[in-house]
Design a protein around this motif. Structure first.
Motif, PDB file in Angstrom:
ATOM      1  N   UNK A 161       0.861  -1.192   0.000  1.00 41.94           N
ATOM      2  CA  UNK A 161       0.000   0.000   0.000  1.00 41.94           C
ATOM      3  C   UNK A 161       0.895   1.239   0.000  1.00 41.94           C
ATOM      4  N   UNK A 162       0.847   1.981  -1.104  1.00 44.42           N
ATOM      5  CA  UNK A 162       1.727   3.141  -1.243  1.00 44.42           C
ATOM      6  C   UNK A 162       1.042   4.460  -0.929  1.00 44.42           C
ATOM      7  N   UNK A 163      -0.264   4.531  -1.126  1.00 47.17           N
ATOM      8  CA  UNK A 163      -0.987   5.786  -0.924  1.00 47.17           C
ATOM      9  C   UNK A 163      -1.493   5.842   0.515  1.00 47.17           C
ATOM     10  N   UNK A 164      -0.806   6.645   1.349  1.00 43.72           N
ATOM     11  CA  UNK A 164      -1.127   6.744   2.778  1.00 43.72           C
ATOM     12  C   UNK A 164      -1.181   8.217   3.172  1.00 43.72           C
ATOM     13  N   UNK A 165      -2.255   8.629   3.826  1.00 47.13           N
ATOM     14  CA  UNK A 165      -2.400  10.013   4.308  1.00 47.13           C
ATOM     15  C   UNK A 165      -2.606   9.984   5.815  1.00 47.13           C
ATOM     16  N   UNK A 166      -2.004  10.956   6.494  1.00 47.00           N
ATOM     17  CA  UNK A 166      -2.103  11.051   7.948  1.00 47.00           C
ATOM     18  C   UNK A 166      -2.763  12.354   8.371  1.00 47.00           C
ATOM     19  N   UNK A 167      -3.627  12.262   9.373  1.00 46.25           N
ATOM     20  CA  UNK A 167      -4.109  13.404  10.129  1.00 46.25           C
ATOM     21  C   UNK A 167      -3.708  13.135  11.571  1.00 46.25           C
ATOM     22  N   UNK A 168      -2.735  13.878  12.086  1.00 46.70           N
ATOM     23  CA  UNK A 168      -2.317  13.754  13.486  1.00 46.70           C
ATOM     24  C   UNK A 168      -2.730  15.041  14.201  1.00 46.70           C
ATOM     25  N   UNK A 169      -3.744  14.944  15.036  1.00 52.94           N
ATOM     26  CA  UNK A 169      -4.252  16.121  15.719  1.00 52.94           C
ATOM     27  C   UNK A 169      -3.733  16.149  17.154  1.00 52.94           C
ATOM     28  N   UNK A 170      -2.931  17.156  17.473  1.00 52.65           N
ATOM     29  CA  UNK A 170      -2.363  17.288  18.812  1.00 52.65           C
ATOM     30  C   UNK A 170      -3.115  18.282  19.663  1.00 52.65           C
ATOM     31  N   UNK A 171      -2.763  18.304  20.946  1.00 49.14           N
ATOM     32  CA  UNK A 171      -3.366  19.233  21.896  1.00 49.14           C
ATOM     33  C   UNK A 171      -4.851  19.003  22.093  1.00 49.14           C
ATOM     34  N   UNK A 172      -5.292  17.773  21.984  1.00 51.63           N
ATOM     35  CA  UNK A 172      -6.722  17.484  21.975  1.00 51.63           C
ATOM     36  C   UNK A 172      -7.377  17.496  23.342  1.00 51.63           C
ATOM     37  N   UNK A 173      -6.592  17.600  24.423  1.00 52.38           N
ATOM     38  CA  UNK A 173      -7.191  17.686  25.750  1.00 52.38           C
ATOM     39  C   UNK A 173      -7.227  19.118  26.264  1.00 52.38           C
ATOM     40  N   UNK A 174      -6.787  20.055  25.426  1.00 50.72           N
ATOM     41  CA  UNK A 174      -6.823  21.466  25.818  1.00 50.72           C
ATOM     42  C   UNK A 174      -8.194  22.053  25.541  1.00 50.72           C
ATOM     43  N   UNK A 175      -8.583  23.003  26.364  1.00 50.42           N
ATOM     44  CA  UNK A 175      -9.865  23.686  26.131  1.00 50.42           C
ATOM     45  C   UNK A 175      -9.843  24.442  24.809  1.00 50.42           C
ATOM     46  N   UNK A 181     -13.070  22.583  14.845  1.00 46.45           N
ATOM     47  CA  UNK A 181     -12.469  22.874  13.538  1.00 46.45           C
ATOM     48  C   UNK A 181     -11.831  21.616  12.943  1.00 46.45           C
ATOM     49  N   UNK A 182     -11.200  20.833  13.779  1.00 43.41           N
ATOM     50  CA  UNK A 182     -10.533  19.623  13.296  1.00 43.41           C
ATOM     51  C   UNK A 182     -11.556  18.555  12.906  1.00 43.41           C
ATOM     52  N   UNK A 183     -12.644  18.465  13.658  1.00 40.65           N
ATOM     53  CA  UNK A 183     -13.722  17.546  13.280  1.00 40.65           C
ATOM     54  C   UNK A 183     -14.330  17.960  11.936  1.00 40.65           C
ATOM     55  N   UNK A 184     -14.503  19.236  11.742  1.00 44.75           N
ATOM     56  CA  UNK A 184     -15.043  19.735  10.477  1.00 44.75           C
ATOM     57  C   UNK A 184     -14.080  19.458   9.328  1.00 44.75           C
ATOM     58  N   UNK A 185     -12.801  19.579   9.596  1.00 41.97           N
ATOM     59  CA  UNK A 185     -11.786  19.288   8.564  1.00 41.97           C
ATOM     60  C   UNK A 185     -11.875  17.841   8.106  1.00 41.97           C
ATOM     61  N   UNK A 186     -12.049  16.933   9.063  1.00 44.87           N
ATOM     62  CA  UNK A 186     -12.176  15.510   8.719  1.00 44.87           C
ATOM     63  C   UNK A 186     -13.455  15.269   7.928  1.00 44.87           C
ATOM     64  N   UNK A 187     -14.540  15.855   8.358  1.00 35.87           N
ATOM     65  CA  UNK A 187     -15.805  15.708   7.622  1.00 35.87           C
ATOM     66  C   UNK A 187     -15.639  16.173   6.181  1.00 35.87           C
ATOM     67  N   UNK A 188     -15.071  17.360   5.972  1.00 40.02           N
ATOM     68  CA  UNK A 188     -14.915  17.907   4.616  1.00 40.02           C
ATOM     69  C   UNK A 188     -13.979  17.036   3.777  1.00 40.02           C
ATOM     70  N   UNK A 189     -12.904  16.529   4.392  1.00 42.15           N
ATOM     71  CA  UNK A 189     -11.966  15.681   3.649  1.00 42.15           C
ATOM     72  C   UNK A 189     -12.673  14.432   3.122  1.00 42.15           C
ATOM     73  N   UNK A 190     -13.379  13.732   4.001  1.00 43.21           N
ATOM     74  CA  UNK A 190     -14.007  12.477   3.574  1.00 43.21           C
ATOM     75  C   UNK A 190     -15.227  12.698   2.674  1.00 43.21           C
ATOM     76  N   UNK A 191     -15.844  13.863   2.761  1.00 45.18           N
ATOM     77  CA  UNK A 191     -16.953  14.163   1.854  1.00 45.18           C
ATOM     78  C   UNK A 191     -16.462  14.313   0.416  1.00 45.18           C
ATOM     79  N   UNK A 192     -15.202  14.743   0.256  1.00 42.22           N
ATOM     80  CA  UNK A 192     -14.677  15.031  -1.079  1.00 42.22           C
ATOM     81  C   UNK A 192     -13.665  14.013  -1.592  1.00 42.22           C
ATOM     82  N   UNK A 193     -13.127  13.169  -0.720  1.00 41.58           N
ATOM     83  CA  UNK A 193     -11.997  12.314  -1.102  1.00 41.58           C
ATOM     84  C   UNK A 193     -12.392  11.295  -2.174  1.00 41.58           C
TER      85      UNK A 193
END
Length: 195
Positions: A161-175, A181-193
């Motif tokens: 498998x050569x085609x690999x994409x990563x979303x690494x979201x840090x600081x997720x326990x901070x207020x 915004x990051x949840x929306x980014x994932x939604x938009x990515x998978x809606x269009x991918x």
């Protein structure tokens, strides 16, 4: 596009679960997606333990009848999405156990006498969606990108498998972790991918 989502988190009230829901929502609204299957490793009580003895030999793992359903899912999928937290700089032990058991010789790869084996899962693509408590650049500067190297080179490239994409979201326990915004980014990515 046939899509398998492998979800690994024991809590359905977690941020990881919210990322799973946004992934599903985006894929359901994507006209390129033909079908979606979700494998929730904890909810299914997937057994991550490798057992090798007189009855279960390593060379027979590729045909273990207990894992036939999961092998069929991996063969069926054109895109595989992994949703999981990063704990101690790597995926959870449950997901690593799934990898140990599923990506077996003569199923995911075949030794051919060369330096690298023949990958048997060619043509598929992978997306890894992961969250962590530490800052986003922590894996890069402190761990030399160990998580991405493990997943991209030691696993996916090894099985073809050569085609690999990563979303690494840090600081997720901070207020102020910008979770929405990051949840929306994932939604938009998978809606269009596409594949």
């Amino acid at each position: 596009m046939k899509t398998l989502i492998v979800y690994t988190h024991p809590n359905h009230h977690s941020l990881s679960y919210s990322f799973l829901q946004k992934t599903i929502q985006g894929l359901q609204e994507n006209t390129q997606v033909e079908e979606i299957q979700v494998l929730d490793l904890y909810a299914e009580s997937f057994d991550p333990l490798l057992v090798f003895n007189e009855q279960k030999r390593r060379r027979d793992m590729h045909a273990d009848p207990e894992l036939e359903k999961h092998r069929n899912q991996l063969l069926w999928a054109e895109k595989i999405v992994f949703v999981y937290p990063i704990w101690w700089g790597r995926p959870p032990a449950m997901l690593l156990g799934y990898i140990d058991r599923m990506f077996a010789s003569n199923f995911a790869y075949r030794d051919n006498g060369s330096l690298l084996p023949e990958g048997l899962l060619k043509g598929k693509s992978v997306v890894c969606v992961s969250t962590m408590k530490g800052p986003s650049l922590y894996p890069l500067f402190w761990l030399n990108n160990a998580h991405k190297v493990l997943m991209r080179k030691a696993l996916f490239r090894y099985v073809g498998i050569k085609k690999v994409k990563f979303f690494e979201f840090g600081g997720m326990e901070k207020a102020q972790g910008k979770q929405e915004q990051k949840l929306e980014r994932i939604y938009r990515y998978f809606k269009a991918v596409a594949q």
